[in-house]
Design a protein around this motif. Structure first.
Motif, PDB file in Angstrom:
ATOM      1  N   GLY A 150      31.526  25.780  28.394  1.00  0.00           N
ATOM      2  CA  GLY A 150      32.376  26.719  29.113  1.00  0.00           C
ATOM      3  C   GLY A 150      32.012  26.849  30.576  1.00  0.00           C
ATOM      4  N   ALA A 151      30.700  26.914  30.876  1.00  0.00           N
ATOM      5  CA  ALA A 151      30.277  27.065  32.269  1.00  0.00           C
ATOM      6  C   ALA A 151      30.651  25.843  33.099  1.00  0.00           C
ATOM      7  CB  ALA A 151      28.772  27.319  32.334  1.00  0.00           C
ATOM      8  N   SER A 152      30.439  24.639  32.545  1.00  0.00           N
ATOM      9  CA  SER A 152      30.742  23.435  33.315  1.00  0.00           C
ATOM     10  C   SER A 152      32.247  23.292  33.538  1.00  0.00           C
ATOM     11  CB  SER A 152      30.175  22.195  32.624  1.00  0.00           C
ATOM     12  OG  SER A 152      30.607  22.100  31.287  1.00  0.00           O
ATOM     13  N   LEU A 153      33.065  23.679  32.553  1.00  0.00           N
ATOM     14  CA  LEU A 153      34.511  23.651  32.755  1.00  0.00           C
ATOM     15  C   LEU A 153      34.939  24.657  33.821  1.00  0.00           C
ATOM     16  CD1 LEU A 153      35.950  23.325  29.131  1.00  0.00           C
ATOM     17  CD2 LEU A 153      35.975  21.604  30.940  1.00  0.00           C
ATOM     18  N   THR A 154      34.292  25.829  33.806  1.00  0.00           N
ATOM     19  CA  THR A 154      34.604  26.838  34.814  1.00  0.00           C
ATOM     20  C   THR A 154      34.335  26.310  36.211  1.00  0.00           C
ATOM     21  OG1 THR A 154      34.172  28.701  33.330  1.00  0.00           O
ATOM     22  CG2 THR A 154      33.963  29.115  35.687  1.00  0.00           C
ATOM     23  N   LEU A 155      33.152  25.727  36.419  1.00  0.00           N
ATOM     24  CA  LEU A 155      32.807  25.235  37.756  1.00  0.00           C
ATOM     25  C   LEU A 155      33.719  24.082  38.164  1.00  0.00           C
ATOM     26  CD1 LEU A 155      31.011  25.404  40.214  1.00  0.00           C
ATOM     27  CD2 LEU A 155      29.368  23.906  39.062  1.00  0.00           C
ATOM     28  N   ALA A 156      34.040  23.197  37.229  1.00  0.00           N
ATOM     29  CA  ALA A 156      34.952  22.109  37.558  1.00  0.00           C
ATOM     30  C   ALA A 156      36.295  22.659  38.043  1.00  0.00           C
ATOM     31  CB  ALA A 156      35.153  21.206  36.346  1.00  0.00           C
ATOM     32  N   SER A 386      39.410  39.333  32.308  1.00  0.00           N
ATOM     33  CA  SER A 386      39.401  38.039  31.642  1.00  0.00           C
ATOM     34  C   SER A 386      40.546  37.180  32.158  1.00  0.00           C
ATOM     35  CB  SER A 386      39.511  38.213  30.131  1.00  0.00           C
ATOM     36  OG  SER A 386      40.729  38.856  29.797  1.00  0.00           O
ATOM     37  N   LEU A 387      40.321  35.876  32.108  1.00  0.00           N
ATOM     38  CA  LEU A 387      41.325  34.899  32.500  1.00  0.00           C
ATOM     39  C   LEU A 387      41.604  33.991  31.317  1.00  0.00           C
ATOM     40  CD1 LEU A 387      39.898  33.859  35.993  1.00  0.00           C
ATOM     41  CD2 LEU A 387      41.703  35.517  35.535  1.00  0.00           C
ATOM     42  N   ASP A 388      42.744  33.334  31.321  1.00  0.00           N
ATOM     43  CA  ASP A 388      43.052  32.386  30.262  1.00  0.00           C
ATOM     44  C   ASP A 388      42.042  31.249  30.291  1.00  0.00           C
ATOM     45  OD1 ASP A 388      45.258  33.806  29.453  1.00  0.00           O
ATOM     46  OD2 ASP A 388      46.650  32.681  30.736  1.00  0.00           O
ATOM     47  N   PRO A 389      41.603  30.758  29.109  1.00  0.00           N
ATOM     48  CA  PRO A 389      40.661  29.637  29.081  1.00  0.00           C
ATOM     49  C   PRO A 389      41.217  28.439  29.856  1.00  0.00           C
ATOM     50  CG  PRO A 389      40.924  30.584  26.891  1.00  0.00           C
ATOM     51  CD  PRO A 389      41.956  31.230  27.764  1.00  0.00           C
ATOM     52  N   GLY A 390      40.339  27.811  30.617  1.00  0.00           N
ATOM     53  CA  GLY A 390      40.750  26.637  31.373  1.00  0.00           C
ATOM     54  C   GLY A 390      41.441  26.941  32.679  1.00  0.00           C
ATOM     55  N   THR A 391      41.501  28.220  33.076  1.00  0.00           N
ATOM     56  CA  THR A 391      42.132  28.573  34.352  1.00  0.00           C
ATOM     57  C   THR A 391      41.435  27.863  35.499  1.00  0.00           C
ATOM     58  OG1 THR A 391      42.811  30.753  33.554  1.00  0.00           O
ATOM     59  CG2 THR A 391      42.692  30.444  35.934  1.00  0.00           C
ATOM     60  N   ALA A 392      42.181  27.113  36.275  1.00  0.00           N
ATOM     61  CA  ALA A 392      41.631  26.407  37.433  1.00  0.00           C
ATOM     62  C   ALA A 392      41.866  27.253  38.681  1.00  0.00           C
ATOM     63  CB  ALA A 392      42.282  25.039  37.585  1.00  0.00           C
ATOM     64  N   ARG A 445      50.651  43.475  40.343  1.00  0.00           N
ATOM     65  CA  ARG A 445      49.907  42.626  39.408  1.00  0.00           C
ATOM     66  C   ARG A 445      50.108  41.156  39.742  1.00  0.00           C
ATOM     67  NH1 ARG A 445      51.448  45.795  33.731  1.00  0.00           N
ATOM     68  NH2 ARG A 445      50.300  47.731  34.222  1.00  0.00           N
ATOM     69  N   GLN A 446      49.031  40.414  39.595  1.00  0.00           N
ATOM     70  CA  GLN A 446      49.006  39.009  39.966  1.00  0.00           C
ATOM     71  C   GLN A 446      48.899  38.156  38.697  1.00  0.00           C
ATOM     72  OE1 GLN A 446      45.276  37.760  41.802  1.00  0.00           O
ATOM     73  NE2 GLN A 446      46.432  36.789  43.453  1.00  0.00           N
ATOM     74  N   GLY A 447      49.818  37.200  38.548  1.00  0.00           N
ATOM     75  CA  GLY A 447      49.763  36.334  37.383  1.00  0.00           C
ATOM     76  C   GLY A 447      48.792  35.191  37.523  1.00  0.00           C
ATOM     77  N   GLY A 448      48.571  34.692  38.742  1.00  0.00           N
ATOM     78  CA  GLY A 448      47.644  33.602  38.988  1.00  0.00           C
ATOM     79  C   GLY A 448      46.341  34.111  39.575  1.00  0.00           C
ATOM     80  N   GLY A 449      45.600  33.200  40.203  1.00  0.00           N
ATOM     81  CA  GLY A 449      44.336  33.591  40.828  1.00  0.00           C
ATOM     82  C   GLY A 449      43.421  34.293  39.850  1.00  0.00           C
ATOM     83  N   PHE A 450      42.829  35.402  40.307  1.00  0.00           N
ATOM     84  CA  PHE A 450      41.938  36.187  39.463  1.00  0.00           C
ATOM     85  C   PHE A 450      42.681  37.233  38.634  1.00  0.00           C
ATOM     86  CE2 PHE A 450      38.565  34.662  42.355  1.00  0.00           C
ATOM     87  CZ  PHE A 450      37.608  34.312  41.414  1.00  0.00           C
ATOM     88  N   ALA A 451      44.008  37.160  38.612  1.00  0.00           N
ATOM     89  CA  ALA A 451      44.825  38.105  37.830  1.00  0.00           C
ATOM     90  C   ALA A 451      44.480  39.544  38.188  1.00  0.00           C
ATOM     91  CB  ALA A 451      44.646  37.859  36.324  1.00  0.00           C
ATOM     92  N   ARG A 452      44.431  39.811  39.472  1.00  0.00           N
ATOM     93  CA  ARG A 452      44.059  41.147  39.946  1.00  0.00           C
ATOM     94  C   ARG A 452      45.202  42.140  39.742  1.00  0.00           C
ATOM     95  NH1 ARG A 452      39.653  40.568  43.941  1.00  0.00           N
ATOM     96  NH2 ARG A 452      39.363  38.356  44.449  1.00  0.00           N
ATOM     97  N   THR A 453      44.828  43.397  39.633  1.00  0.00           N
ATOM     98  CA  THR A 453      45.773  44.513  39.658  1.00  0.00           C
ATOM     99  C   THR A 453      45.371  45.430  40.794  1.00  0.00           C
ATOM    100  OG1 THR A 453      46.217  44.423  37.278  1.00  0.00           O
ATOM    101  CG2 THR A 453      46.673  46.496  38.399  1.00  0.00           C
ATOM    102  N   VAL A 454      46.324  45.737  41.681  1.00  0.00           N
ATOM    103  CA  VAL A 454      46.045  46.524  42.874  1.00  0.00           C
ATOM    104  C   VAL A 454      46.913  47.778  42.867  1.00  0.00           C
ATOM    105  CG1 VAL A 454      46.154  46.553  45.401  1.00  0.00           C
ATOM    106  CG2 VAL A 454      45.438  44.470  44.204  1.00  0.00           C
ATOM    107  N   PRO A 455      46.302  48.970  42.981  1.00  0.00           N
ATOM    108  CA  PRO A 455      47.116  50.181  43.107  1.00  0.00           C
ATOM    109  C   PRO A 455      47.809  50.212  44.467  1.00  0.00           C
ATOM    110  CG  PRO A 455      44.778  50.693  43.376  1.00  0.00           C
ATOM    111  CD  PRO A 455      44.847  49.264  42.980  1.00  0.00           C
ATOM    112  N   ALA A 456      49.026  50.713  44.478  1.00  0.00           N
ATOM    113  CA  ALA A 456      49.801  50.746  45.726  1.00  0.00           C
ATOM    114  C   ALA A 456      50.479  52.099  45.862  1.00  0.00           C
ATOM    115  CB  ALA A 456      50.837  49.628  45.743  1.00  0.00           C
TER     116      ALA A 456
END
Length: 511
Positions: A150-156, A386-392, A445-456
């Motif tokens: 998992g760690a090596s896939l994350t870094l890749a 959390s992010l979906d597995p394999g998120t690049a 709310r952000q679907g990509g990237g780090f899937a952040r949620t920001v109050p506005a």
């Protein structure tokens, strides 16, 4: 167990093996279809029986190679010879991948197909590494070379997808980061303290037809003294392990230093080996000690660099000392409930207590040597969702750095004159109390990237919603101020810093 044969990655034999694997259809999807989704998941967790049951009495090439190379089980020599006609059973022995007698081929390594996807498309590698716990039937040897985890896939997936000339992979292991880097880096130097790891790196490069990877033996920056690189990547042996008798030290995860000193050494020393504009990316653990957080300690390591560096540090997870100890003791193959497990737990907890460790963080480190001038990026944050597995995330990182550099050159007047568009993956959620027309909470709310949620607040939500590439930011703020009946100058002072953050994180983009 008898000693493992040395690896001998002969180019012609590696090409023959690759041709045989391809002809047998030895690919991820084919194996998954052969033994099913449940067995595939079980195999990834070190459980072989579901896959064996699914394969049954099959003797076709895919089944034979799946048992031999994925499950790590001896197979009849005749069946292996038929599955690998170009390589032959003797060829496997010469490569150091199997022990061969008159009737049986016993694997000495595993080879697993690894699918990947990045901004340039999808592909697949065959990755050879040492036998795992399931194949060994017990704890790993100290010099174990780990496969793709998992760690090596994350870094890749974190590696920047931008082309550069020269790269360095520190602690190459089986070579997965070097293979990924070569998709964007013209030439890569791969280093490791383990000759066996470098052998796997060479073998995997040959097996996948990837050139331009040079291997060198040595610790950290020793093999590249005085050299500079445009891209440095490292999945270093960052696991924090007690340096006491009776505690195994695995080469693939333990750097031989106390606590998080190895990650500190990489962070503080990497700047001298970065070319101007060069970027280093690594994974790491860091200790919370007393009231001082691990992120604060990483900030100190960056400040200790002789070369001033831009820094973006993301803490993804934090464990208490007991949970951390349990995780890595199990990783080494020692089972909970055994006397050995309890003894190792005690050793880990005593080691943490001696340094006043209250927690251990895990995360991503990005360091950049400015092409000119002083550093302008110092971002230390916790992003635990959390992010979906394999998120690049490589493309997201590249976009964020480009946005940061453009923003660093823009004063508020320049930003107000900019035309922006909202990210295609951004949505808005509004929460209302029953019977109340105005929302009590607005979230972006952000679907990509780090899937952040920001109050506005209403002003920021209105600005994001109106960012369609037509009017500049300043004109939009003035219009929103009129609608909200507030002072335009005050609203501009409130919203422009938020706009800078949304541009960096990808909610907004320059039009």
């Amino acid at each position: 167990m008898p000693p493992r044969p040395d690896l001998a990655p002969e180019p012609a034999l590696c090409r023959a093996l690759a041709a045989d694997l391809g002809a047998a259809g030895f690919f991820s999807e084919a194996l998954r279809a052969a033994w099913g989704e449940t067995a595939d998941t079980a195999t990834a967790r070190g459980l072989r029986s579901p896959a064996l049951r699914a394969l049954g009495e099959r003797t076709d090439a895919l089944a034979v190679l799946g048992r031999l190379f994925v499950l790590g089980m001896p197979q009849p020599g005749a069946a292996v010879g038929e599955a690998l006609p170009r390589t032959g059973v003797d060829g496997l022995g010469r490569l150091g991948l199997a022990a061969v007698d008159e009737e049986t081929v016993t694997p000495q390594a595993i080879i697993r197909p690894q699918s990947f996807t990045d901004d340039r498309g999808s592909g697949q590698w065959w990755i050879a590494s040492d036998l795992d716990e399931a194949a060994l039937g017990g704890a790993l040897p100290d010099d174990h070379v780990l496969g793709v985890g998992g760690a090596s896939l994350t870094l890749a997936g974190l590696q920047l997808p931008t082309p550069v000339a020269r790269g360095l992979d520190i602690g190459a292991g089986c070579g997965i980061q070097s293979l990924r880097a070569r998709r964007d880096v013209a030439a890569v130097v791969a280093t490791d303290v383990s000759d066996r790891a470098l052998g796997f790196t060479q073998l995997n490069a040959l097996l996948n037809g990837v050139d331009g990877i040079e291997v060198r033996r040595g610790s950290l920056f020793e093999p590249v003294g005085g050299e500079r690189f445009d891209r440095i990547v490292s999945n270093p042996p960052f696991v924090i392990t007690p340096r006491v008798k009776g505690v195994p030290a695995y080469e693939y995860r333990d750097g031989g230093l106390q606590g998080d000193d190895l990650v500190a050494a990489v962070v503080s020393g990497v700047g001298a080996h970065l070319a101007p504009g060069g970027v280093a990316q690594l994974l790491g653990n860091w200790e919370d000690r007393g009231a001082r957080s691990g992120l604060d300690r990483v900030r100190q390591w960056v400040a200790a660099s002789d070369i001033p560096l831009d820094a973006w540090i993301v803490e993804r997870e934090r464990l208490d000392p007991l949970s951390y100890a349990e995780l890595w003791i199990r990783d080494g193959g020692t089972l909970p409930g055994s006397p050995e497990f309890a003894q190792l737990i005690d050793a880990w907890l005593e080691d943490f207590a001696a340094r006043g460790v209250t927690g251990i963080g895990f995360g991503y480190v990005l360091l950049r040597r400015p092409a000119a001038g002083a550093p302008t990026l110092a971002r230390y944050e916790r992003v635990p969702q959390s992010l979906d597995p394999g998120t690049a995330l490589g493309a997201h990182y590249a976009d964020a750095l480009a946005a940061h550099d453009r923003l660093a050159a823009l004063d508020d007047a320049g930003l107000a004159a900019s035309v922006l568009v909202v990210g295609a993956d951004v949505t808005e959620a509004r929460h209302h109390l029953p019977g109340i027309e105005s929302p009590s909470v607005i979230e972006l709310r952000q679907g990509g990237g780090f899937a952040r949620t920001v109050p506005a607040d209403p002003g920021l939500a209105a600005l994001v919603g109106a960012s369609d590439g037509d009017l500049p930011v300043g004109a939009l703020i003035d219009a929103i101020a009129s609608l909200l009946e507030v002072d335009p100058a005050e609203l501009r002072a409130e919203l422009l810093p938020a706009v800078r953050e949304l541009l960096f994180t990808g909610f907004l983009r320059f039009g």
